[in-house]
Design an enzyme around this catalytic site. Structure first.
Site, PDB file in Angstrom:
ATOM      1  N   HIS A 177       0.818  -1.218   0.000  1.00  0.00           N
ATOM      2  CA  HIS A 177       0.000   0.000   0.000  1.00  0.00           C
ATOM      3  C   HIS A 177       0.851   1.267   0.000  1.00  0.00           C
ATOM      4  O   HIS A 177       0.299   2.364  -0.151  1.00  0.00           O
ATOM      5  CB  HIS A 177      -0.942   0.025   1.212  1.00  0.00           C
ATOM      6  CG  HIS A 177      -1.926  -1.100   1.241  1.00  0.00           C
ATOM      7  ND1 HIS A 177      -2.705  -1.444   0.152  1.00  0.00           N
ATOM      8  CD2 HIS A 177      -2.259  -1.972   2.229  1.00  0.00           C
ATOM      9  CE1 HIS A 177      -3.475  -2.475   0.464  1.00  0.00           C
ATOM     10  NE2 HIS A 177      -3.217  -2.817   1.718  1.00  0.00           N
ATOM     11  N   ALA A 178       2.155   1.143   0.184  1.00  0.00           N
ATOM     12  CA  ALA A 178       3.025   2.320   0.213  1.00  0.00           C
ATOM     13  C   ALA A 178       3.263   2.837  -1.200  1.00  0.00           C
ATOM     14  O   ALA A 178       3.576   2.079  -2.116  1.00  0.00           O
ATOM     15  CB  ALA A 178       4.349   1.983   0.892  1.00  0.00           C
TER      16      ALA A 178
END
Length: 312
Positions: free
Chosen positions: A117-118
């Protein structure tokens, strides 16, 4: 088989925090006891120059110094501390080390990782740095250095079978023909605003073994038609399991094992090195997550043996 862990670098969390940090040490203990053929290594620390192949220098510095804006820190979901910053680097370093080992020996893994998700300039959803993206970029750079004069970069396929879409990974590699991003994920699950992967397969709530495995088979066929990888990075999330409190799918242990076996076999049949990470897992009972992850390692060991038996 080489396995890299970072659970010695504990991320301090407030009491009652919903992230199951204890699962990493529990998994390492089970692997040490039940899968002694696994070589356990402390994860190295990812250095600034490695992180900077994906992440902005400003973001790297803000994580190191604890200067992120409060809203950006909340989006990550962890309070900042020096230990948080250190663990984030070690989690990336573990996937880097696993990818290097896989390129030498066929198969290796990270007991954590899968922080998909980064984004390049921000973290999100319990993900500080994107270990998969950093590993892809670093392996491409190291491959290019070892193969001067090659026009085509190392082709990397990301097979993301965490229950949540790998939105950060998809965004980082949008428009990049050298990295193919494949994501099977819950259609109605986080992140609620999806990015465009090269191949997205949204699944309905309650999806069980048969439907999931059929979708995976079609996805792998499409991947093969569109891309020829020299390295696979596999996110073997435990959160599609029916006992996961954040997953919303309904795979059994047998279904998850069949999923893992299909991915490992797909790479083995094509002799494509594969590095894997554990990604998500949030069982109502933490033991269910650990068991699902242990099953992944058990299957991986079987395929690692195939690689070694095939070595000249």
């Amino acid at each position: 088989m080489d396995a890299y862990y970072a659970d010695e670098f504990v991320l301090p969390l407030p009491e009652g925090h919903r992230f199951p940090m204890a699962k990493y040490r529990l998994l390492r203990d089970r692997i040490a006891e039940e899968l002694p053929e696994t070589r356990l290594h402390v994860a190295p620390k990812a250095e600034d120059e490695e992180l900077a192949r994906v992440h902005s220098p400003e973001y790297i510095a803000a994580i190191a110094q604890g200067t992120l804006a409060p809203a950006a820190q909340r989006e990550i979901g962890f309070p900042w501390s020096e230990a948080m910053a250190e663990r984030a680097r070690r989690s990336v370093g573990a996937t880097l080390a696993a990818a290097r080992s896989a390129l030498r020996h066929g198969l290796a893994g990270n007991l954590a990782g899968g922080t998909h998700h980064a984004y390049a300039g921000k973290g999100s959803g319990f993900c500080v740095f994107n270990d998969v993206a950093v590993a892809a970029r670093c392996m491409q750079a190291e491959w290019a250095q070892a193969h001067p004069g090659r026009a085509q970069p190392l082709q990397v396929a990301v097979i993301d079978l965490d229950v949540h879409q790998g939105n950060g990974t998809a965004h980082i590699f949008q428009g990049d023909a050298s990295v193919f991003t494949l994501s099977l994920h819950g259609e109605r699950n986080f992140p609620f605003r999806k990015e465009d992967s090269d191949l997205d397969v949204p699944l309905p709530d309650g999806c069980g073994d048969a439907q999931y495995l059929d979708a995976l088979e079609h996805a792998l066929q499409t991947l093969e038609q569109r891309f020829e990888p020299g390295l696979v990075l596999y996110l073997a999330g435990a959160d599609p399991h029916e006992g996961d409190r954040l997953g919303r799918l309904a795979l059994s242990y047998d279904g998850l094992e069949a999923r893992d076996r299909r991915v490992f076999d797909w790479a083995w049949q094509r002799r494509v090195p594969l590095a894997f990470s554990m990604a998500g897992g949030y069982g109502h009972d933490i033991a269910t997550t650990v068991q699902a992850q242990l099953n992944t390692w058990r299957v991986a060991l079987q395929y690692h043996c195939r690689w070694q038996n095939a070595a000249p």
